[in-house]
Write a protein that holds these residues in place. Structure first.
Motif, PDB file in Angstrom:
ATOM      1  N   THR A   1       0.950  -1.071   0.257  1.00 21.91           N
ATOM      2  CA  THR A   1       0.161  -0.063   0.036  1.00 21.91           C
ATOM      3  C   THR A   1       0.620   1.279  -0.173  1.00 21.91           C
ATOM      4  O   THR A   1       1.703   1.134   0.615  1.00 21.91           O
ATOM      5  CB  THR A   1      -0.754  -0.022   1.286  1.00 21.91           C
ATOM      6  N   VAL A   2       0.786   2.046  -1.013  1.00 20.05           N
ATOM      7  CA  VAL A   2       1.426   3.276  -1.186  1.00 20.05           C
ATOM      8  C   VAL A   2       0.929   4.375  -0.443  1.00 20.05           C
ATOM      9  O   VAL A   2      -0.336   4.716  -0.777  1.00 20.05           O
ATOM     10  CB  VAL A   2       1.772   3.644  -2.546  1.00 20.05           C
ATOM     11  N   LYS A   3       1.363   5.170   0.342  1.00 20.39           N
ATOM     12  CA  LYS A   3       0.987   6.535   1.132  1.00 20.39           C
ATOM     13  C   LYS A   3       1.800   7.717   0.766  1.00 20.39           C
ATOM     14  O   LYS A   3       3.223   7.680   1.054  1.00 20.39           O
ATOM     15  CB  LYS A   3       1.327   6.133   2.575  1.00 20.39           C
ATOM     16  N   ALA A   4       1.344   8.430   0.170  1.00 23.56           N
ATOM     17  CA  ALA A   4       1.978   9.525  -0.222  1.00 23.56           C
ATOM     18  C   ALA A   4       2.057  10.776   0.496  1.00 23.56           C
ATOM     19  O   ALA A   4       0.693  11.243   0.684  1.00 23.56           O
ATOM     20  CB  ALA A   4       1.435  10.050  -2.038  1.00 23.56           C
ATOM     21  N   LEU A   5       3.071  11.446   0.925  1.00 24.46           N
ATOM     22  CA  LEU A   5       3.073  12.406   2.001  1.00 24.46           C
ATOM     23  C   LEU A   5       3.783  13.684   1.293  1.00 24.46           C
ATOM     24  O   LEU A   5       4.457  13.438   0.491  1.00 24.46           O
ATOM     25  CB  LEU A   5       3.663  12.007   3.214  1.00 24.46           C
TER      26      LEU A   5
END
Length: 270
Positions: free
Chosen positions: A174-178
């Protein structure tokens, strides 16, 4: 011939001349032509956008000054153009929007050209090539040997970067973009994510700077990723040529390598 008719004919002729004038100021793409290089020289200043949380390319020293490899390149571009330079720091995913809104003249912020970005901006020649590498919490490196080991895990990336695309394309969990690299690191340290994907030099710096983090062997390099390049408004070929000329000189003089090495050393002294 009546006066009213004469006035009408004159008005039509004037509109026709104006239309020809407008058409004469457009480029091949049909958009209004511009010359940012001339504007920069007239203003005696080049305004550069970057995201100053990407050591060793751009970061802040103890006094809050923005330094790094990209800043040294900016200085050389300005010197060759005979102008001053101004740096505007912002989140990475806002850089192209700021360029399109004429808030900055150039982006020099560890940006990789890709097909989507090339629709909006014109890039210089490349000046630094890298792979992406994984940063994890201390003691977790052994868990990750391949991308497949990231299945079911959460990976933080900086929003709008090549690493976001790479992580999504590789289906690496799961990719979490910050917004910022520092946000990604804090999320990792706070156990809100399992790993962070960064450009290798940036990953190395963060692993070295934080005793509770380390590098994992997982690296990602896809065939579509191009070396870092400067970005300017679409079809600004004169400015592109000027920046390319500076980059060619810096490479010939060995300064691109020395700028990178000096930036790494500066990071180490923080």
């Amino acid at each position: 011939m009546k006066k009213g008719l004469l006035k009408k004919i004159a008005s039509i002729a004037l509109v026709s001349v104006m239309a020809v004038s407008v058409l004469g100021c457009t480029n091949k793409s049909g958009t209004a032509a511009s010359d940012d290089l001339s504007k920069i020289k007239a203003n005696k200043k080049i305004v550069v956008g970057l995201s100053p949380d990407y050591a060793p390319f751009e970061f802040k020293d103890k006094q809050g000054n923005i330094i790094g490899m990209d800043v040294e390149i900016i200085k050389e571009v300005a010197k060759d153009l005979g102008v001053q330079y101004e740096i505007k720091g912002m989140d990475f995913d806002g850089l192209i929007k700021s360029l399109e809104a004429n808030k900055i003249d150039v982006i020099l912020s560890g940006m990789n050209p890709n097909p989507e970005r090339e629709k909006s901006v014109t890039f210089s020649r490349g000046y630094y090539d890298s792979v992406s590498q994984l940063v994890v919490r201390k003691g977790d490196a052994g868990k990750y040997k391949t991308v497949a080991d990231l299945a079911g895990k959460t990976i933080a990336v900086q929003k709008g970067t090549v690493q976001e695309t790479q992580a999504n394309t590789a289906k690496a969990g799961t990719v979490k973009a910050l917004g910022k690299t520092s946000d990604c690191i804090l999320a990792l340290q706070g156990k809100k994510v399992d790993a962070v994907l960064l450009d290798q030099p940036v990953a190395m710096f963060n692993a070295k700077a934080n005793a509770d983090l380390e590098l994992a062997d997982v690296q990602i390099k896809d065939t579509t990723t191009k070396p870092f390049a400067a970005a300017m408004r679409k079809n600004e070929t004169k400015l592109q040529e000027a920046i390319n000329k500076t980059l060619d000189r810096l490479e010939k003089e060995g300064k691109l390598k020395s700028f990178f090495n000096d930036a790494v050393n500066n990071v180490g002294s923080l």
